[in-house]
Scaffold this active site. Sequence first.
Site, PDB file in Angstrom:
ATOM      1  N   GLU A 112       0.825  -1.213   0.000  1.00  0.00           N
ATOM      2  CA  GLU A 112       0.000   0.000   0.000  1.00  0.00           C
ATOM      3  C   GLU A 112       0.863   1.270   0.000  1.00  0.00           C
ATOM      4  O   GLU A 112       0.910   1.998   0.994  1.00  0.00           O
ATOM      5  CB  GLU A 112      -0.919  -0.010   1.231  1.00  0.00           C
ATOM      6  N   CYS A 162      -0.365  31.935  15.204  1.00  0.00           N
ATOM      7  CA  CYS A 162      -0.029  32.333  16.576  1.00  0.00           C
ATOM      8  C   CYS A 162       0.337  31.108  17.395  1.00  0.00           C
ATOM      9  O   CYS A 162      -0.402  30.702  18.304  1.00  0.00           O
ATOM     10  CB  CYS A 162      -1.200  33.084  17.196  1.00  0.00           C
ATOM     11  N   TYR A 192       0.310  13.961   2.618  1.00  0.00           N
ATOM     12  CA  TYR A 192      -0.063  14.292   3.989  1.00  0.00           C
ATOM     13  C   TYR A 192      -0.050  15.781   4.302  1.00  0.00           C
ATOM     14  O   TYR A 192      -0.301  16.154   5.443  1.00  0.00           O
ATOM     15  CB  TYR A 192       0.799  13.536   5.000  1.00  0.00           C
TER      16      TYR A 192
END
Length: 456
Positions: free
Chosen positions: A313, A384, A414
Amino acid sequence: MPHDQRIAVPDQEFPTEPVADRLSLSSGIWPITATENEEGALALGGIPVTEIAERHGTPVYVFDESDFRKRCSRFRRAFEEFDVYYAGKAFLSRVTARMVEEAGLGLDVCTEGELAFAKAVGFPAGRILMHGNNKSTEELAAALDYGVGRIVVDSFAELDRLGDLLPRFPGVRPNVLLRVTVGVRADTHAHIATAHEDQKFGFSLVSGEAAAAVRRVLDDGVLELRGLHSHIGSQILGTAGFEAAAKRLLELRAQFVREGVALPELDLGGGFGIAYTPEDEPTGPEEMADILRTLVAKECAALGVDVPRLAIEPGRAIAGPSGVTLYTVGTVKHREGIRTFVAVDGGMSDNVRTALYDATYSVRLAGRASGAPLRLVRVVGKHCDAGDVVVRDDRLPADIRPGDLLAVPGTGAYCRSLAHNYNHVPRPPVVAVADGTSREIVRRETIDDLLRLDMG
């Protein structure tokens, strides 16, 4: 040290030469179409990145179609006799789903949302494998309704849910693989190591849970048990972990084969690493294929059992090098004796991997040439949060300034998948490039998109 971590190197160990000479476009971290024009600007898919940035804005994910297609084909050839499932969690869109299908690969999905993308392009149901450690009744029903080829079962609770669903699908006998936690701790970051005992995935091999799951499926007789599955983690550059996992999985399989249980399939998972920096040396698909097929054949011979059909995979290894993120520099701060902080117009909302996994990336001045010496920099985002880092340690020319265009390679996997809206920052678009043309395949989010979800 995990391969997804990097230690800062003292200034004197870096050459004082133009960045283009230091970071070669042939270093293995850039898409295959990456070039540099006479003005020192990076080009991808035959288009200068300055043109891409002008047309589509920054930050922007640039997706190299040619690179993605060639990597799909390379895995298909290298693992010729394997089932190869592209891991959609790395990056999935209608465009990539079509490319995966055209390349003859299968598709690994984890949720009903990912399955929806497969359905949207008519991906062949028999070539879909569904993962997930806590698949809901609705997700399992969607998989059964579409007729996905393999369901990777992760728990006894999931066996219960499947059994309860089957009366709604008369005549359906789903093909399943049982995910086995083989007790191998992969050489990677703790958050992406998935085969040791102290984590959420699969049936434990050591405790006897995996063997009990096999017997449960056989005794129930309502599911078609095709075989076993293992996945040891992600961004793994070597082969030792895969070899250890395969041996343990084969030993478990042999116990049942000797009892007359067929278990004709063995899925060895994915997690093959890529190069994020020139120092990374991942194992190529051809070498990995040879190692795995040789190991399985040898172990099966020693165990006195037949060789199963194998599956893998790859996700990151296909999508990762195909993506480059472009940013515009907004602020440069020199901290004397420490480093230079270069703040860009994106950050952890478009690439959370540095904060989440201590991931390492390289960066390149992309819009112009520079003869200035290199300086230690940290590329940071606009959020921030002190952990809002894109590139922890690299070198850029000392004349780096606001308005410069930067390119971060290896962001095809990703980054868009994990993107989020921290500080209510809209997510960037994905722009595909090929043969001198560009097209937006995932549009840029807008403030209106964010407000539309707020029902107040």
